[in-house]
Write a protein that holds these residues in place. Structure first.
Motif, short mmCIF file in Angstrom:
data_model
loop_
_atom_site.label_atom_id
_atom_site.label_comp_id
_atom_site.label_asym_id
_atom_site.label_seq_id
_atom_site.Cartn_x
_atom_site.Cartn_y
_atom_site.Cartn_z
N HIS A 27 37.72 45.26 44.69
CA HIS A 27 36.89 44.12 45.05
C HIS A 27 35.54 44.18 44.34
CE1 HIS A 27 39.08 43.28 49.11
NE2 HIS A 27 39.72 42.79 48.07
N SER B 175 34.93 42.28 49.54
CA SER B 175 35.75 41.08 49.36
C SER B 175 35.96 40.85 47.87
CB SER B 175 35.10 39.86 50.02
OG SER B 175 33.95 39.45 49.31
N HIS B 176 36.96 40.02 47.58
CA HIS B 176 37.19 39.63 46.19
C HIS B 176 36.06 38.69 45.79
CE1 HIS B 176 39.59 39.64 42.68
NE2 HIS B 176 39.93 38.37 42.74
N ASN C 226 29.45 34.90 49.12
CA ASN C 226 30.32 35.11 50.27
C ASN C 226 29.60 35.69 51.48
OD1 ASN C 226 32.96 34.43 50.76
ND2 ASN C 226 33.73 36.49 50.56
N ASN D 74 36.57 34.04 50.70
CA ASN D 74 37.43 35.21 50.54
C ASN D 74 37.16 36.18 51.66
OD1 ASN D 74 38.99 35.02 47.87
ND2 ASN D 74 36.93 34.37 47.32
#
Lengths: 115, 114
Positions: free
Chosen positions: A29, A94-95, B100, A102
């Motif tokens: 990742h 995470s990716h 993210n 993701n």
């Protein structure tokens, strides 16, 4: 795959001591994160990294430092430990972010007590 | 005002009950909504995620998002003792090339009594 591993599982520090919390992931990742979790407070982001050699501060970075020399490892350094740093620390990965969500995969955590 | 509010509980229900867990939020930029389950002394694990408004079902679990009210819910049908855990909602805005990053609620502790 072991996923995200963290060491140590538990640690007691004296005020003013320093230590490094280790985090390793074997999922290749790009993104890695450090969170702390205090009772009734949810997870707070300390630092994150979007790839080797790139790190950035999260919501609560004071008193911590990180480095990311490889894709797999993302250690968290505590300098001059204080009682306010007593918490459970979680590493996650995470990716790539990109234009979709993701999943973040979490490690089992390190329980740190500063006395 | 916190960006994400979640009732901490604890919530105790009998086995077989329908459980409703909720979060409210203030940031209208949030697009992705997640529920994580965390067993005692373990790391969180993703249970469900939804994008924008609507419902998503997975077995006994249903995630619901109402963006107009800034309110998300997780329903658990036929609850089991193995569902006893802390449930954390989490949210993320839409970015191009996103980092993210997630904003978490404080978590609701659920106990399902056999």
């Amino acid at each position: 795959n072991a996923g995200v591993t963290q060491t140590p599982k538990f640690r007691i520090l004296k005020i003013g001591q320093s230590m490094t919390l280790q985090c390793t992931q074997d999922m290749n990742h790009n993104y890695m994160y450090w969170y702390r979790q205090d009772p009734g407070m949810g997870l707070k982001l300390i630092y994150y990294s979007v790839g080797a050699g790139i790190t950035d501060k999260g919501e609560v970075p004071n008193g911590y430092n990180v480095s990311r020399s490889t894709t797999e490892d993302f250690p968290l350094r505590l300098e001059l430990a204080a009682p306010s740093q007593t918490s459970v620390y979680f590493c996650a990965s995470s990716h790539t972010g990109g234009r979709s969500y993701n999943e973040q995969f979490f490690g089992p955590g390190t329980r740190l007590t500063v006395l | 005002q916190k960006e994400v509010e979640q009732d901490p509980g604890p919530l105790s229900v009998p086995e077989g009950a329908i459980v409703s867990l909720n979060c409210t939020y203030s940031n209208s930029a949030f697009q992705y909504f997640m529920w994580y389950r965390q067993y005692s002394r373990k790391g969180p694990e993703l249970l469900m995620y939804t994008y924008s408004s609507g419902n998503k079902e997975d077995g006994r679990f249903t995630a619901q998002v109402d963006k107009s009210s800034k309110y998300i819910s997780l329903f658990i049908r036929d609850s089991q003792p193995s569902d006893s855990a802390t449930y954390l909602c989490a949210m993320s805005p839409y970015y191009g090339g996103a980092t993210n990053k997630l904003i978490f609620g404080t978590g609701t502790l659920l106990a399902v009594q056999p």
